[in-house]
Structures are given as structure tokens and as C-alpha cells.
Design a protein around this motif. Structure first.
Motif, PDB file in Angstrom:
ATOM      1  N   TYR A   7       0.846  -1.193   0.000  1.00  0.00           N
ATOM      2  CA  TYR A   7       0.000   0.000   0.000  1.00  0.00           C
ATOM      3  C   TYR A   7       0.882   1.243   0.000  1.00  0.00           C
ATOM      4  O   TYR A   7       2.089   1.171   0.272  1.00  0.00           O
ATOM      5  N   LEU A  33     -12.616   5.361  -6.444  1.00  0.00           N
ATOM      6  CA  LEU A  33     -11.333   4.913  -5.916  1.00  0.00           C
ATOM      7  C   LEU A  33     -11.531   4.607  -4.440  1.00  0.00           C
ATOM      8  O   LEU A  33     -12.105   5.418  -3.713  1.00  0.00           O
ATOM      9  N   ARG A  34     -11.072   3.442  -3.992  1.00  0.00           N
ATOM     10  CA  ARG A  34     -11.281   3.045  -2.605  1.00  0.00           C
ATOM     11  C   ARG A  34     -10.024   3.269  -1.776  1.00  0.00           C
ATOM     12  O   ARG A  34      -8.991   2.634  -2.018  1.00  0.00           O
ATOM     13  N   SER A  36      -8.078   3.163   1.997  1.00  0.00           N
ATOM     14  CA  SER A  36      -8.047   2.180   3.073  1.00  0.00           C
ATOM     15  C   SER A  36      -7.349   2.755   4.298  1.00  0.00           C
ATOM     16  O   SER A  36      -6.737   3.826   4.237  1.00  0.00           O
ATOM     17  N   ASP A  72     -10.799  -1.397   3.608  1.00  0.00           N
ATOM     18  CA  ASP A  72     -11.296  -0.341   2.726  1.00  0.00           C
ATOM     19  C   ASP A  72     -12.384   0.448   3.435  1.00  0.00           C
ATOM     20  O   ASP A  72     -13.147  -0.099   4.242  1.00  0.00           O
ATOM     21  N   ARG A 119      -4.263   0.797  -1.474  1.00  0.00           N
ATOM     22  CA  ARG A 119      -3.692  -0.522  -1.728  1.00  0.00           C
ATOM     23  C   ARG A 119      -3.068  -0.585  -3.121  1.00  0.00           C
ATOM     24  O   ARG A 119      -3.541   0.049  -4.054  1.00  0.00           O
ATOM     25  N   GLU A 122      -5.512  -1.728  -5.778  1.00  0.00           N
ATOM     26  CA  GLU A 122      -6.487  -0.693  -6.117  1.00  0.00           C
ATOM     27  C   GLU A 122      -5.842   0.387  -6.980  1.00  0.00           C
ATOM     28  O   GLU A 122      -6.458   0.903  -7.918  1.00  0.00           O
ATOM     29  N   ARG A 125      -5.576  -1.158 -10.399  1.00  0.00           N
ATOM     30  CA  ARG A 125      -6.895  -1.239 -11.033  1.00  0.00           C
ATOM     31  C   ARG A 125      -7.302   0.108 -11.618  1.00  0.00           C
ATOM     32  O   ARG A 125      -7.767   0.192 -12.766  1.00  0.00           O
TER      33      ARG A 125
END
Length: 226
Positions: A7, A33-34, A36, A72, A119, A122, A125
Motif C-alpha cells: 500500500y 477509488l477506494r 483504506s 477499505d 492498496r 487498487e 486497477r
């Protein structure tokens, strides 16, 4: 020396993408967008949603234990953290569960802006989806790959690969970064664990694979990147 991180801090992402923090906040608040947080020994209940005969949704616990790792956040909680600088959290997200909530007689978890991280998967992605390179700008010729090379974006095309295909692309990318882009196809396929020694056979399920991998017609291959 590059450290293989799971992360990254918000500051690292802002620098990588060359965007203002307001843009990253916008993405997170709108669930594009997540973000965390990292927790240690937090008592949590993981579970699934189930609907009864009347259509009401109930929570069905599947696990309860003290969890350490990344969680998350819901978009609404990111909104609260950035508006107030802090928030007390009791609900989280986790990929394998429908819900994650605090378990037992425990106070809500206190979080501040500095606790927020992104992360690696993420980050990858989103970069693949947006076509962003590490300079922050969408580029048709940029080469962007997920951590395991199962997803790649290059030359305006997006690819999803199986394990052998991903291994071939990873090896070719490693060689390109080492300044040796042209490689013998049979040796690359063998190193990737392929039973076939024909590049066309390995990538026959991808009609546009030649937009990513170039051939010199003498048995050598390279990625089509500058």
C-alpha cells in the motif's frame, strides 16, 4: 532501492499521478477509488447479507476475530474524514464479505487524514481503467500493468491475460527495462512455463496481441513500447 509495498500513502499517490489532492478526494468520495486504513488487532465481524421471505435483508455473521491489516473505507466515511479531518468508524469494506463491522463492546475506530492509504491492487486497477501512467497523464503508448501482469494497457489497447500469457509479458517487460527488448521467442516461452513454443499459439485467444508484442519475423519478440 525500490521496496515492494502492499500500500501507499496519499502523498505517494499524488506524486505518482501528478494530480491535486482535491481530485483524489473527489474520486474517493464518489466511490471511483477506494481508500483504506491500516488496523491492528481490531475486533471485527465479517458476514453476508441474506433476504428473508418478506424481502427484508439481514446480516449473517461468518467470522469474528481480531483483525490486523488493511480495511477499505466506505465513500461516506472518506467524505467525513476529509471534511472534519477525522472520523469515528464502525463499518468497513472487505473484498470477500458483504459487510464488515466492529464486534463486541468496543469503541468506534478513530481515523484521521494521515491514516489513509491506497492498496497496490487498487492503484493498479484504477491506473488500468483510467489509462494513467506514473506521470499522471493518459497516454496511448504508455505501458501500464497490474502487479501480476494479468491486466495490461498499452498502445490504446487493454488486455486481460491468463497465467502463461502474463508470464510472457512480464519477462519481455523485464528484458525491455534491462535494455534488451528483443528476445528469442522460444526461450521466453520456455521461461514462462509454456508447453507451446509458438507465440501465436499462446496468444491466439487475443486477436489484438500483436498491438502489444512485436516480431522481427526471425523468431525474436519484443514489447511494442518505446
Amino acid at each position: 532501492m525500490d521496496i515492494e509495498k502492499a500500500y501507499f500513502s496519499v502523498e505517494e499517490i499524488l506524486k505518482r499521478w501528478s494530480i491535486p489532492e482535491e481530485d483524489l478526494v473527489y474520486l474517493a468520495e464518489n466511490d471511483e477509488l477506494r481508500l483504506s486504513i491500516r488496523v491492528y488487532g481490531l475486533p471485527l465481524e465479517f458476514g453476508e447479507f441474506a433476504e428473508d421471505g418478506s424481502g427484508r435483508v439481514h446480516r449473517i455473521p461468518t467470522e469474528r476475530y481480531c483483525y490486523s491489516g488493511l480495511l477499505d473505507l466506505h465513500a461516506s466515511d472518506v467524505f467525513r474524514i476529509y471534511r472534519a479531518g477525522e472520523a469515528y468508524l464502525s463499518e468497513f469494506r472487505e473484498g470477500q464479505s458483504d459487510y464488515v463491522t466492529l464486534w463486541g463492546a468496543v469503541d468506534a475506530h478513530y481515523a484521521v487524514i494521515g491514516d489513509l492509504v491506497l492498496r497496490r491492487d487498487e492503484r493498479d486497477r484504477f491506473e488500468l481503467k483510467a489509462g494513467f501512467s506514473s506521470g499522471g497523464q493518459p497516454e496511448d503508448r504508455a505501458f501500464i500493468a497490474s502487479h501480476d501482469y494479468s491486466e495490461v494497457r498499452c498502445n490504446g489497447c487493454r488486455f486481460q491475460f491468463g497465467p502463461i500469457q502474463a508470464a510472457v509479458v512480464r519477462v519481455l517487460h523485464d528484458r525491455a527495462l534491462a535494455g534488451q527488448p528483443w528476445q528469442n521467442g522460444k526461450l521466453i516461452l520456455s521461461e514462462a512455463g509454456s508447453k507451446s513454443l509458438r507465440m501465436a499459439d499462446v496468444f491466439k485467444s487475443k486477436s489484438n496481441w500483436r498491438a502489444l508484442i512485436q516480431s522481427d519475423r526471425r523468431g525474436n519478440y519484443r514489447l511494442g513500447i518505446d
